[in-house]
Design a protein around this motif. Structure first.
Motif, PDB file in Angstrom:
ATOM      1  N   ILE A  17       0.840  -1.203   0.000  1.00 53.87           N
ATOM      2  CA  ILE A  17       0.000   0.000   0.000  1.00 53.87           C
ATOM      3  C   ILE A  17       0.874   1.253   0.000  1.00 53.87           C
ATOM      4  O   ILE A  17       0.653   2.199  -0.769  1.00 53.87           O
ATOM      5  CB  ILE A  17      -0.944  -0.003   1.223  1.00 53.87           C
ATOM      6  CG1 ILE A  17      -1.989  -1.117   1.082  1.00 53.87           C
ATOM      7  CG2 ILE A  17      -1.627   1.356   1.379  1.00 53.87           C
ATOM      8  CD1 ILE A  17      -2.791  -1.361   2.346  1.00 53.87           C
ATOM      9  N   ARG A  20       2.818   1.925  -3.313  1.00 47.72           N
ATOM     10  CA  ARG A  20       2.021   2.622  -4.314  1.00 47.72           C
ATOM     11  C   ARG A  20       2.031   4.128  -4.050  1.00 47.72           C
ATOM     12  O   ARG A  20       2.153   4.944  -4.975  1.00 47.72           O
ATOM     13  CB  ARG A  20       0.591   2.081  -4.298  1.00 47.72           C
ATOM     14  CG  ARG A  20      -0.267   2.534  -5.463  1.00 47.72           C
ATOM     15  CD  ARG A  20      -1.663   1.928  -5.416  1.00 47.72           C
ATOM     16  NE  ARG A  20      -1.612   0.473  -5.346  1.00 47.72           N
ATOM     17  CZ  ARG A  20      -2.043  -0.239  -4.308  1.00 47.72           C
ATOM     18  NH1 ARG A  20      -2.556   0.371  -3.256  1.00 47.72           N
ATOM     19  NH2 ARG A  20      -1.965  -1.551  -4.306  1.00 47.72           N
ATOM     20  N   LEU A  21       1.925   4.502  -2.783  1.00 46.77           N
ATOM     21  CA  LEU A  21       1.986   5.920  -2.439  1.00 46.77           C
ATOM     22  C   LEU A  21       3.379   6.482  -2.686  1.00 46.77           C
ATOM     23  O   LEU A  21       3.535   7.622  -3.145  1.00 46.77           O
ATOM     24  CB  LEU A  21       1.597   6.107  -0.971  1.00 46.77           C
ATOM     25  CG  LEU A  21       0.120   5.890  -0.644  1.00 46.77           C
ATOM     26  CD1 LEU A  21      -0.085   5.743   0.855  1.00 46.77           C
ATOM     27  CD2 LEU A  21      -0.713   7.051  -1.179  1.00 46.77           C
ATOM     28  N   SER A  25       3.254   9.801  -4.898  1.00 46.53           N
ATOM     29  CA  SER A  25       2.978  10.949  -4.026  1.00 46.53           C
ATOM     30  C   SER A  25       3.943  12.095  -4.312  1.00 46.53           C
ATOM     31  O   SER A  25       4.935  12.298  -3.603  1.00 46.53           O
ATOM     32  CB  SER A  25       3.074  10.530  -2.551  1.00 46.53           C
ATOM     33  OG  SER A  25       2.070   9.605  -2.240  1.00 46.53           O
ATOM     34  N   HIS A  32       1.495  14.983   0.671  1.00 50.32           N
ATOM     35  CA  HIS A  32       1.558  13.609   1.172  1.00 50.32           C
ATOM     36  C   HIS A  32       0.472  13.364   2.213  1.00 50.32           C
ATOM     37  O   HIS A  32      -0.176  12.308   2.214  1.00 50.32           O
ATOM     38  CB  HIS A  32       2.924  13.334   1.796  1.00 50.32           C
ATOM     39  CG  HIS A  32       4.065  13.465   0.832  1.00 50.32           C
ATOM     40  ND1 HIS A  32       5.375  13.607   1.244  1.00 50.32           N
ATOM     41  CD2 HIS A  32       4.094  13.489  -0.522  1.00 50.32           C
ATOM     42  CE1 HIS A  32       6.160  13.707   0.179  1.00 50.32           C
ATOM     43  NE2 HIS A  32       5.400  13.638  -0.898  1.00 50.32           N
ATOM     44  N   TYR A  35      -2.705  12.785   0.470  1.00 56.54           N
ATOM     45  CA  TYR A  35      -2.777  11.434  -0.097  1.00 56.54           C
ATOM     46  C   TYR A  35      -3.080  10.408   0.999  1.00 56.54           C
ATOM     47  O   TYR A  35      -3.876   9.482   0.793  1.00 56.54           O
ATOM     48  CB  TYR A  35      -1.455  11.073  -0.763  1.00 56.54           C
ATOM     49  CG  TYR A  35      -1.117  11.868  -2.004  1.00 56.54           C
ATOM     50  CD1 TYR A  35      -2.047  12.024  -3.030  1.00 56.54           C
ATOM     51  CD2 TYR A  35       0.132  12.452  -2.163  1.00 56.54           C
ATOM     52  CE1 TYR A  35      -1.735  12.748  -4.169  1.00 56.54           C
ATOM     53  CE2 TYR A  35       0.454  13.176  -3.306  1.00 56.54           C
ATOM     54  CZ  TYR A  35      -0.482  13.322  -4.301  1.00 56.54           C
ATOM     55  OH  TYR A  35      -0.169  14.034  -5.425  1.00 56.54           O
ATOM     56  N   PHE A  36      -2.439  10.544   2.149  1.00 59.71           N
ATOM     57  CA  PHE A  36      -2.657   9.601   3.252  1.00 59.71           C
ATOM     58  C   PHE A  36      -4.109   9.664   3.732  1.00 59.71           C
ATOM     59  O   PHE A  36      -4.724   8.634   4.012  1.00 59.71           O
ATOM     60  CB  PHE A  36      -1.720   9.924   4.421  1.00 59.71           C
ATOM     61  CG  PHE A  36      -0.285   9.516   4.208  1.00 59.71           C
ATOM     62  CD1 PHE A  36       0.110   8.852   3.057  1.00 59.71           C
ATOM     63  CD2 PHE A  36       0.668   9.797   5.169  1.00 59.71           C
ATOM     64  CE1 PHE A  36       1.422   8.476   2.860  1.00 59.71           C
ATOM     65  CE2 PHE A  36       1.988   9.419   4.983  1.00 59.71           C
ATOM     66  CZ  PHE A  36       2.370   8.762   3.830  1.00 59.71           C
ATOM     67  N   GLU A  38      -6.761  10.497   2.050  1.00 58.38           N
ATOM     68  CA  GLU A  38      -7.625   9.850   1.061  1.00 58.38           C
ATOM     69  C   GLU A  38      -7.507   8.331   1.140  1.00 58.38           C
ATOM     70  O   GLU A  38      -8.504   7.607   1.077  1.00 58.38           O
ATOM     71  CB  GLU A  38      -7.244  10.339  -0.341  1.00 58.38           C
ATOM     72  CG  GLU A  38      -8.060   9.714  -1.464  1.00 58.38           C
ATOM     73  CD  GLU A  38      -9.519  10.109  -1.429  1.00 58.38           C
ATOM     74  OE1 GLU A  38     -10.344   9.348  -1.974  1.00 58.38           O
ATOM     75  OE2 GLU A  38      -9.844  11.171  -0.855  1.00 58.38           O
ATOM     76  N   ALA A  39      -6.270   7.835   1.321  1.00 59.67           N
ATOM     77  CA  ALA A  39      -6.032   6.392   1.291  1.00 59.67           C
ATOM     78  C   ALA A  39      -6.496   5.695   2.560  1.00 59.67           C
ATOM     79  O   ALA A  39      -7.054   4.591   2.495  1.00 59.67           O
ATOM     80  CB  ALA A  39      -4.541   6.115   1.056  1.00 59.67           C
ATOM     81  N   PHE A  40      -6.288   6.328   3.721  1.00 62.54           N
ATOM     82  CA  PHE A  40      -6.479   5.600   4.977  1.00 62.54           C
ATOM     83  C   PHE A  40      -7.704   6.042   5.770  1.00 62.54           C
ATOM     84  O   PHE A  40      -8.213   5.263   6.579  1.00 62.54           O
ATOM     85  CB  PHE A  40      -5.222   5.733   5.844  1.00 62.54           C
ATOM     86  CG  PHE A  40      -3.988   5.226   5.159  1.00 62.54           C
ATOM     87  CD1 PHE A  40      -3.876   3.887   4.825  1.00 62.54           C
ATOM     88  CD2 PHE A  40      -2.958   6.075   4.820  1.00 62.54           C
ATOM     89  CE1 PHE A  40      -2.754   3.407   4.182  1.00 62.54           C
ATOM     90  CE2 PHE A  40      -1.823   5.606   4.171  1.00 62.54           C
ATOM     91  CZ  PHE A  40      -1.724   4.269   3.848  1.00 62.54           C
ATOM     92  N   GLN A  43     -10.800   5.951   1.951  1.00 64.70           N
ATOM     93  CA  GLN A  43     -10.936   4.697   1.212  1.00 64.70           C
ATOM     94  C   GLN A  43     -10.945   3.470   2.122  1.00 64.70           C
ATOM     95  O   GLN A  43     -11.861   2.649   2.057  1.00 64.70           O
ATOM     96  CB  GLN A  43      -9.815   4.582   0.183  1.00 64.70           C
ATOM     97  CG  GLN A  43      -9.870   5.629  -0.923  1.00 64.70           C
ATOM     98  CD  GLN A  43      -8.751   5.470  -1.940  1.00 64.70           C
ATOM     99  OE1 GLN A  43      -7.967   4.522  -1.892  1.00 64.70           O
ATOM    100  NE2 GLN A  43      -8.668   6.401  -2.867  1.00 64.70           N
ATOM    101  N   ARG A  44      -9.933   3.346   2.976  1.00 66.37           N
ATOM    102  CA  ARG A  44      -9.784   2.123   3.780  1.00 66.37           C
ATOM    103  C   ARG A  44     -10.375   2.229   5.176  1.00 66.37           C
ATOM    104  O   ARG A  44     -10.543   1.220   5.855  1.00 66.37           O
ATOM    105  CB  ARG A  44      -8.303   1.735   3.873  1.00 66.37           C
ATOM    106  CG  ARG A  44      -7.725   1.312   2.532  1.00 66.37           C
ATOM    107  CD  ARG A  44      -6.234   1.011   2.632  1.00 66.37           C
ATOM    108  NE  ARG A  44      -5.742   0.547   1.334  1.00 66.37           N
ATOM    109  CZ  ARG A  44      -5.374   1.338   0.344  1.00 66.37           C
ATOM    110  NH1 ARG A  44      -5.451   2.674   0.499  1.00 66.37           N
ATOM    111  NH2 ARG A  44      -4.950   0.849  -0.799  1.00 66.37           N
TER     112      ARG A  44
END
Length: 398
Positions: A17, A20-21, A25, A32, A35-36, A38-40, A43-44
């Motif tokens: 994971i 990919r960042l 990023s 950054h 991005y974190f 959005e990802a954690f 999304q997750r």
């Protein structure tokens, strides 16, 4: 929501994971963190919005690279200590490998590159640091008192250019903040969903201080280039407040006066660092690989990279058990306000020396720097594109 630790992941899945960042990023520490989120968070759903905000607040309070420290903490929460290492490796290795390869390329084939291209990389560093100074000043120096502290810090560092002077300025600014600033009221936030015992935290903080104090003494007693390299980069990683761009003056004070790396190579590498994704602290890998003495190359790059990030691990492991109570302290908030103002002053000083004085020699240089600044701040072009463009324009015009 239940604590993150109740939903374990394998270190390998955490690594993938974050890899990919690490490959995508671009844009620096603030980007950054976006991005974190959005990802954690989105999304997750690894943690709540408020928990994420609290984690970001902790990492901005600590010295070191905030985005990398947030990643380390997220990996720790999902897969324990191995998860922390996996998250850091995934996010860091792409840019670190690219910068070591660049350093090796400059060492072996630098003469084949047009001088203007390398100079263009130095000029784009002016725009990048100027953008960072402006953005941080707007956020951290919102009144006359903070602006005054910023200017005093910049003046002291310009008149006494050494790493220890910079550390002294930050300590003095913390004391000034404690005496002069009224802390802002902060709303309660969710508890950080990471469980580390206070004993483990205390041991990590003790080890952090022992290395910070012991490595310089050991390097003085045992004249060994590898030990000197570890000391310089560990100390830099332990004392950088304010994020990746602030690492510039501290590293420059360590590696250029000692003639480990020439100033031209230093600034060219710093400019190129803006064109790769991932944390700005991977600039250390470029410098380690560019050393004029052993260790250099791949070994020097890896040693410098591990040394500059080691304090981040120790501080995250050490601070998490105590942060919930510490953040509520008005005295802590007031001292931090002073330190933040001084951090902007350090970056302002670095904008002049060494960045401006080593890159802006004539009107062509100034025009290219202004063009890069407009591209970053007004046209909102991605930093990697601006860096490549400045390198090409430098080769054609300078």
């Amino acid at each position: 929501m239940p604590p993150i630790a109740d939903h374990r992941s394998s270190p390998w899945s955490v690594f993938l994971i974050f890899l990919r960042l690490g490959l995508t990023s671009f844009g620096g520490p603030i980007a950054h963190l976006g991005y974190f989120r959005e990802a954690f968070v989105i999304q997750r759903q690894w943690l709540s919005e408020r928990s994420y905000a609290e984690l970001v607040a902790l990492c901005q309070f600590l010295p070191g690279p905030a985005s990398s420290q947030v990643g380390i903490a997220l990996g720790l929460s999902r897969a324990g200590y191995s998860g922390a290492v996996a998250a850091w490796a995934g996010f860091t290795l792409p840019s670190a490998i690219a910068l070591i390869l660049l350093a090796l390329g400059l060492a072996h084939y630098g003469g084949a590159l047009p001088n203007g291209a390398l100079h263009g990389l130095k000029v784009v560093a002016v725009a990048v640091v100027a953008q960072a100074v402006w953005g941080m000043a707007r956020s951290l120096c919102r009144d006359a008192l903070r602006v005054g502290l910023m200017l005093i810090a910049a003046a002291v560092v310009l008149l006494a250019p050494s790493a220890w002077a910079q550390v002294g300025v930050m300590i003095a600014a913390g004391v000034a903040g404690l005496l002069l600033f009224k802390p802002e009221t902060r709303a309660e936030a969710d508890a950080l969903p990471i469980a580390i015992s206070r004993r483990t935290g205390a041991l990590s903080l003790v080890l952090f201080v022992l290395l910070l104090m012991g490595l310089p003494m050991l390097a003085g007693w045992v004249p060994n280039p590898t030990l000197a390299l570890v000391d310089a980069f560990y100390r830099t990683g332990a004392l950088v407040f304010g994020g990746g761009h602030v690492v510039l003056p501290l590293l420059q004070a360590e590696v250029v006066p000692s003639q480990w790396v020439s100033n031209d190579v230093f600034l060219a590498g710093y400019g190129a660092t803006q064109a790769v994704p991932g944390p700005l602290f991977t600039f250390a890998a470029f410098l380690g690989a560019s050393m004029s003495h052993a260790p250099s190359g791949w070994l020097g790059g890896v040693i410098a990279l591990l040394a500059i990030f080691a304090p981040s691990f120790l501080l995250i492991f050490g601070a998490l058990p105590f942060w919930a109570s510490l953040r509520k302290s008005p005295r802590t908030q007031a001292a931090l306000a002073g330190v933040n103002a001084a951090v902007v002053g350090l970056l302002l000083a670095a904008l002049y020396q060494p960045v401006w004085t080593s890159a802006i020699y004539n009107g062509y240089d100034l025009v290219l720097a202004l063009l890069a600044l407009v591209a970053l701040m007004v046209w909102k072009l991605p930093p990697w594109l601006v860096v490549i463009g400045c390198g090409l324009l430098g080769a054609a015009l300078l």
